[in-house]
Motif scaffolding. Structure first.
Motif, short mmCIF file in Angstrom:
data_model
loop_
_atom_site.label_atom_id
_atom_site.label_comp_id
_atom_site.label_asym_id
_atom_site.label_seq_id
_atom_site.Cartn_x
_atom_site.Cartn_y
_atom_site.Cartn_z
N VAL A 111 0.89 -1.29 -0.14
CA VAL A 111 -0.03 0.00 0.15
C VAL A 111 0.89 1.08 0.06
O VAL A 111 0.43 2.41 -0.84
CB VAL A 111 -0.91 -0.07 1.21
CG1 VAL A 111 -1.90 1.28 1.20
CG2 VAL A 111 -1.96 -1.11 1.19
N ASP A 112 1.86 1.11 0.82
CA ASP A 112 2.80 2.40 0.90
C ASP A 112 3.52 2.71 -0.49
O ASP A 112 3.72 3.71 -0.95
CB ASP A 112 3.95 2.12 1.93
CG ASP A 112 3.57 2.29 3.33
OD1 ASP A 112 2.39 2.84 3.57
OD2 ASP A 112 3.80 1.54 4.18
N ARG A 113 3.94 1.57 -1.38
CA ARG A 113 4.48 1.63 -2.62
C ARG A 113 3.65 2.15 -3.41
O ARG A 113 3.75 3.07 -4.17
CB ARG A 113 5.35 0.26 -2.93
CG ARG A 113 6.41 -0.04 -2.32
CD ARG A 113 7.09 -1.37 -2.82
NE ARG A 113 6.03 -2.63 -2.70
CZ ARG A 113 6.36 -3.34 -1.72
NH1 ARG A 113 7.06 -3.07 -0.66
NH2 ARG A 113 5.41 -4.34 -1.77
N ALA A 114 2.33 1.69 -3.29
CA ALA A 114 1.41 2.10 -4.17
C ALA A 114 1.00 3.62 -3.90
O ALA A 114 0.76 4.42 -4.91
CB ALA A 114 0.06 1.30 -4.07
N ASN A 115 0.82 4.09 -2.72
CA ASN A 115 0.70 5.59 -2.54
C ASN A 115 1.73 6.35 -3.31
O ASN A 115 1.31 7.33 -3.78
CB ASN A 115 0.61 5.56 -1.07
CG ASN A 115 -0.01 7.01 -0.77
OD1 ASN A 115 -0.93 7.44 -0.93
ND2 ASN A 115 0.97 7.68 0.18
N VAL A 116 2.82 5.73 -3.17
CA VAL A 116 3.87 6.85 -3.86
C VAL A 116 3.71 6.75 -5.42
O VAL A 116 3.88 7.91 -5.94
CB VAL A 116 5.36 6.07 -3.70
CG1 VAL A 116 6.59 6.76 -4.35
CG2 VAL A 116 5.93 6.35 -1.99
N ILE A 117 3.46 5.73 -5.93
CA ILE A 117 3.13 5.62 -7.23
C ILE A 117 2.19 6.27 -7.54
O ILE A 117 2.09 7.35 -8.67
CB ILE A 117 2.99 4.16 -7.94
CG1 ILE A 117 4.00 3.21 -7.75
CG2 ILE A 117 2.55 4.15 -8.97
CD1 ILE A 117 4.11 1.78 -7.69
N PHE A 118 0.89 6.48 -7.06
CA PHE A 118 -0.36 7.36 -7.49
C PHE A 118 0.32 9.04 -7.21
O PHE A 118 -0.32 9.38 -8.06
CB PHE A 118 -1.18 6.88 -6.75
CG PHE A 118 -1.99 5.53 -6.83
CD1 PHE A 118 -2.04 5.19 -8.03
CD2 PHE A 118 -2.27 4.80 -5.69
CE1 PHE A 118 -2.56 3.76 -8.17
CE2 PHE A 118 -2.52 3.39 -5.89
CZ PHE A 118 -2.84 2.87 -7.37
N ASP A 119 0.90 9.11 -6.16
CA ASP A 119 1.32 10.49 -6.13
C ASP A 119 2.03 11.07 -7.20
O ASP A 119 2.11 12.04 -7.68
CB ASP A 119 2.19 10.72 -4.74
CG ASP A 119 1.10 10.79 -3.52
OD1 ASP A 119 -0.06 11.09 -3.83
OD2 ASP A 119 1.75 10.64 -2.47
N LEU A 133 -7.94 4.92 -2.00
CA LEU A 133 -8.01 3.68 -1.20
C LEU A 133 -6.95 3.43 -0.37
O LEU A 133 -6.76 2.98 0.70
CB LEU A 133 -7.79 2.38 -2.34
CG LEU A 133 -7.84 0.84 -1.69
CD1 LEU A 133 -9.03 0.74 -0.86
CD2 LEU A 133 -7.64 0.07 -2.79
N CYS A 134 -5.69 4.02 -0.82
CA CYS A 134 -4.51 3.97 0.24
C CYS A 134 -4.53 4.81 1.24
O CYS A 134 -4.32 4.42 2.38
CB CYS A 134 -3.18 4.65 -0.60
SG CYS A 134 -2.43 3.44 -2.02
N LEU A 135 -5.25 5.97 1.23
CA LEU A 135 -5.75 6.72 2.36
C LEU A 135 -6.70 5.96 3.43
O LEU A 135 -6.59 6.04 4.57
CB LEU A 135 -6.35 8.00 2.11
CG LEU A 135 -5.17 9.03 1.30
CD1 LEU A 135 -6.10 10.24 0.70
CD2 LEU A 135 -4.04 9.41 2.20
N GLU A 136 -7.56 5.28 2.72
CA GLU A 136 -8.51 4.45 3.48
C GLU A 136 -7.92 3.47 4.37
O GLU A 136 -8.02 3.33 5.37
CB GLU A 136 -9.60 4.20 2.76
CG GLU A 136 -10.63 3.13 3.17
CD GLU A 136 -11.85 2.55 2.24
OE1 GLU A 136 -12.00 1.50 2.36
OE2 GLU A 136 -11.98 3.31 1.27
#
Length: 205
Positions: free
Chosen positions: A166-174, A196-199
């Motif tokens: 989730v942390d890696r995904a959050n960086v990618i989406f940013d 979804l990452c924030l949730e």
């Protein structure tokens, strides 16, 4: 591609008929669009209408942008039929291996999206390998970047030993949102992924 994001959303939510409806609306304007013909067929697969899906997928063979995804979907559909055609599956598996080797980036993204939405560790790893191959060539390809983020989340969900997805995904989406903002656009798949990452973070805080 916002329509693709909507297809993905309905697939994640388990609404195969909605997938077919969305694709049908696009196909009224572009009746020969291979991408949405493929995803309409995918909606049939998710409804367990395997024979009907196979008939539609047959007509898409040779359509370059969805060629790999089409073969992969046909293999899956054949395996779900009451009478399994082992010879057809063997032939398709050989073709799949050959087509993957020289597939273009857009073709690999469509196939990776199929594998991601199928779920399960093996399919997710297959999707991840394809997306990584695309991003090696085109590191700023938004659709592939978003897909990588969603795959990271899905891998963490299906593997108890997998952490940090989730942390890696959050960086990618940013990164995607920052890239697309410079063009005055917002990538819908990145926005949904970020939400979804924030949730998930709120749930674990």
């Amino acid at each position: 591609m916002e329509v693709q994001a909507l297809v993905n959303y309905y697939a994640r939510a388990g609404y195969p008929r909605h997938i077919q409806t969305v694709c049908g609306e696009v196909l009224k304007k572009r009746p020969n669009d291979p991408v949405f013909l493929f995803w309409r067929s995918y909606g049939l697969i998710r409804e367990n209408s395997f024979s009907e899906a196979l008939r539609e997928l047959e007509s898409l063979q040779g359509k370059r942008e969805v060629e790999v995804a089409t073969i992969a979907a046909m293999i899956y559909a054949h395996k779900q039929c009451k009478i399994v055609d082992e010879e057809a599956i063997s032939d398709l598996e050989q073709r799949l291996e050959a087509k993957e080797m020289d597939a273009q980036e857009r073709t690999l993204v469509q196939a990776a999206t199929f594998y991601w939405l199928q779920g399960g560790y093996i399919c997710l790893e297959k999707a991840k390998d394809m997306v990584d191959k695309v991003l090696t060539v085109q590191p700023n390809y938004p659709q592939a970047q978003c897909l990588k983020g969603w795959i990271e989340i899905a891998l963490e969900d299906c593997d108890e030993d997998s952490v940090g997805g989730v942390d890696r995904a959050n960086v990618i989406f940013d990164q995607v949102l920052e890239q697309t903002a410079s063009d005055g656009q917002k990538e819908l798949e990145a926005l949904l992924g970020k939400a979804l990452c924030l949730e998930r973070k709120d749930q674990h805080s």
